[in-house]
Every structure is written in structure tokens, then in C-alpha cells.
Motif scaffolding. Structure first.
Motif, short mmCIF file in Angstrom:
data_model
loop_
_atom_site.label_atom_id
_atom_site.label_comp_id
_atom_site.label_asym_id
_atom_site.label_seq_id
_atom_site.Cartn_x
_atom_site.Cartn_y
_atom_site.Cartn_z
N GLY A 131 0.83 -1.20 0.00
CA GLY A 131 0.00 0.00 0.00
C GLY A 131 0.86 1.25 0.00
O GLY A 131 2.08 1.18 -0.14
N LEU A 149 -4.64 1.13 1.93
CA LEU A 149 -4.86 -0.05 1.11
C LEU A 149 -6.16 0.15 0.34
O LEU A 149 -7.24 0.19 0.93
CB LEU A 149 -4.96 -1.29 1.98
CG LEU A 149 -3.79 -1.53 2.94
CD1 LEU A 149 -4.12 -2.66 3.90
CD2 LEU A 149 -2.54 -1.83 2.15
N THR A 150 -6.06 0.25 -0.97
CA THR A 150 -7.25 0.42 -1.80
C THR A 150 -7.82 -0.96 -2.12
O THR A 150 -7.09 -1.84 -2.56
CB THR A 150 -6.91 1.17 -3.10
OG1 THR A 150 -6.33 2.43 -2.75
CG2 THR A 150 -8.15 1.41 -3.94
N ARG A 151 -9.10 -1.11 -1.89
CA ARG A 151 -9.75 -2.40 -2.14
C ARG A 151 -9.75 -2.70 -3.64
O ARG A 151 -10.01 -1.81 -4.46
CB ARG A 151 -11.17 -2.38 -1.61
CG ARG A 151 -11.21 -2.20 -0.11
CD ARG A 151 -12.62 -2.14 0.41
NE ARG A 151 -12.62 -1.75 1.81
CZ ARG A 151 -13.72 -1.50 2.50
NH1 ARG A 151 -14.90 -1.61 1.92
NH2 ARG A 151 -13.64 -1.15 3.76
N PRO A 152 -9.47 -3.94 -4.02
CA PRO A 152 -9.35 -4.27 -5.44
C PRO A 152 -10.68 -4.30 -6.19
O PRO A 152 -10.70 -4.18 -7.41
CB PRO A 152 -8.70 -5.65 -5.44
CG PRO A 152 -9.03 -6.24 -4.11
CD PRO A 152 -9.14 -5.07 -3.16
N VAL A 153 -11.78 -4.46 -5.49
CA VAL A 153 -13.09 -4.56 -6.13
C VAL A 153 -13.92 -3.33 -5.77
O VAL A 153 -14.02 -2.96 -4.60
CB VAL A 153 -13.82 -5.85 -5.69
CG1 VAL A 153 -15.19 -5.95 -6.33
CG2 VAL A 153 -12.98 -7.08 -6.01
N ASP A 178 -17.34 -1.00 -5.32
CA ASP A 178 -18.69 -1.26 -4.83
C ASP A 178 -19.69 -1.12 -5.97
O ASP A 178 -19.32 -0.91 -7.13
CB ASP A 178 -19.03 -0.36 -3.64
CG ASP A 178 -19.10 1.12 -4.00
OD1 ASP A 178 -19.13 1.46 -5.20
OD2 ASP A 178 -19.13 1.94 -3.07
N ARG A 185 -13.98 2.56 -5.51
CA ARG A 185 -13.02 1.68 -4.83
C ARG A 185 -12.62 2.37 -3.53
O ARG A 185 -12.02 3.44 -3.55
CB ARG A 185 -11.80 1.43 -5.71
CG ARG A 185 -12.16 0.56 -6.91
CD ARG A 185 -10.99 0.31 -7.79
NE ARG A 185 -9.90 -0.28 -7.05
CZ ARG A 185 -8.65 -0.32 -7.50
NH1 ARG A 185 -8.35 0.21 -8.66
NH2 ARG A 185 -7.70 -0.87 -6.79
N HIS A 186 -12.97 1.79 -2.42
CA HIS A 186 -12.71 2.37 -1.11
C HIS A 186 -11.28 2.07 -0.65
O HIS A 186 -10.68 1.09 -1.07
CB HIS A 186 -13.71 1.84 -0.09
CG HIS A 186 -15.12 2.25 -0.40
ND1 HIS A 186 -15.62 3.49 -0.10
CD2 HIS A 186 -16.13 1.59 -1.03
CE1 HIS A 186 -16.87 3.58 -0.50
NE2 HIS A 186 -17.20 2.43 -1.07
N THR A 187 -10.79 2.92 0.24
CA THR A 187 -9.44 2.76 0.78
C THR A 187 -9.54 2.58 2.29
O THR A 187 -10.27 3.31 2.96
CB THR A 187 -8.57 3.99 0.46
OG1 THR A 187 -8.51 4.14 -0.96
CG2 THR A 187 -7.18 3.84 1.02
N ASP A 188 -8.81 1.61 2.81
CA ASP A 188 -8.70 1.38 4.25
C ASP A 188 -7.35 1.89 4.71
O ASP A 188 -6.34 1.70 4.03
CB ASP A 188 -8.82 -0.10 4.58
CG ASP A 188 -10.19 -0.66 4.20
OD1 ASP A 188 -11.18 -0.13 4.70
OD2 ASP A 188 -10.24 -1.62 3.41
N ASP A 190 -22.20 -9.25 -5.67
CA ASP A 190 -21.86 -9.99 -4.47
C ASP A 190 -22.14 -11.48 -4.63
O ASP A 190 -21.41 -12.32 -4.11
CB ASP A 190 -22.64 -9.46 -3.26
CG ASP A 190 -22.15 -8.11 -2.80
OD1 ASP A 190 -21.03 -7.71 -3.19
OD2 ASP A 190 -22.87 -7.44 -2.04
#
Length: 149
Positions: free
Chosen positions: A9, A33-37, A39, A44-47, A144
Motif C-alpha cells: 500500500g 490499502l485500496t480495495r481491489p473490487v 462497490d 473503490r474504497h481505501t482502508d 456480491d
């Protein structure tokens, strides 16, 4: 038992370097960390996860890594409890970098040009022109129900 996590990341901010009263180096940093998938809306959300390094690893990271750098770390998860100023119990989960060197500064891509950025070689003026292989990447639309888990 296995407690091992590997992350790739970007640093959310510069490494925060401190020393314990006994003189041991400790570095705290956040890893984005950007989510690979994406919504359902295509976002693309980032944690942001809390990370910590100790000793020589902490000092080396603080000297060589900066906000926005892409790194890979191997770590273990750790949870601790403390009391806040109001006397409430708080829980904190963080990832502690294991071993040395367990991080790797990865080539950054900016505007389609690869700027190689190695330890101690920041702002050298050298620019390796390469095409970003992900410039034409399209988001994948996955429901999903299509996921295997």
C-alpha cells in the motif's frame, strides 16, 4: 498458530519516529490499502491501517520513506488496551513490522511515467520514461452473488 500479514500500500503520512524512555526506536505510520473490487457505485474504497516498526527497522523506514510511497511489509497483528483521559477502556489494533528488511519501496507511477525512487535517491532528476501498464484498465463489475466467499 500463524499470525502473519503481508500488505502492499501507500504511506498515508510520513513515518512518525519516536524513542521510548529506554532509548528504543519506534516508528508509527498508516498504510493506505485500496480495495481491489469496486462497490455497486463503481467506487473503490481505501482502508487506512495502523502500523508500527521497532529498532533499526523503524530508523531505516523513518529515514527513507515518505508520504505516498508504495511499500510492501510483512507484519503481525497486535491488539492492545489502554484507558483514555476520561477513564474509558479503548482497544487498538495495529500491525507490527516483523524482521528486517521486511519492507520494499516499490516503483511509483505518475501520469504514465515511471519514476524509479530507490532508498536515498529521492529527487535525483533521473526519469525513466515507461508507459503505465494500468492506464487503460477498466473496472470489473462483479455482483456480491458472483463472489466465491
Amino acid at each position: 498458530m500463524l499470525n502473519n500479514c503481508t500488505f502492499v500500500g501507500r504511506l498515508g503520512k510520513d513515518v512518525d519516529m519516536r524513542y521510548t524512555p529506554n532509548g528504543k526506536a519506534v516508528a508509527n505510520f498508516s498504510l493506505a490499502l485500496t480495495r481491489p473490487v469496486a462497490d455497486k457505485n463503481g467506487t473503490r474504497h481505501t482502508d487506512f491501517i495502523r502500523c508500527q516498526a521497532w529498532g533499526k527497522t523503524a530508523e531505516t523506514m523513518a529515514d527513507n520513506l515518505y508520504k505516498g510511497d508504495t511499500i510492501a511489509i510483512q507484519s503481525r497483528v497486535q491488539t492492545r488496551t489502554y484507558q483514555d483521559q476520561s477513564g474509558n477502556n479503548r482497544f487498538m489494533t495495529e500491525f507490527v513490522v516483523e524482521g528486517f528488511p521486511q519492507f520494499l519501496k516499490v516503483k511509483k507511477w505518475e501520469n504514465g511515467n515511471g519514476n524509479s525512487d530507490n532508498y536515498g535517491n529521492r529527487n535525483t532528476g533521473q526519469n525513466n520514461r515507461q508507459q503505465n501498464p494500468f492506464d487503460n484498465a477498466q473496472p470489473i463489475d462483479i455482483e456480491d452473488d458472483d463472489l466465491p466467499f
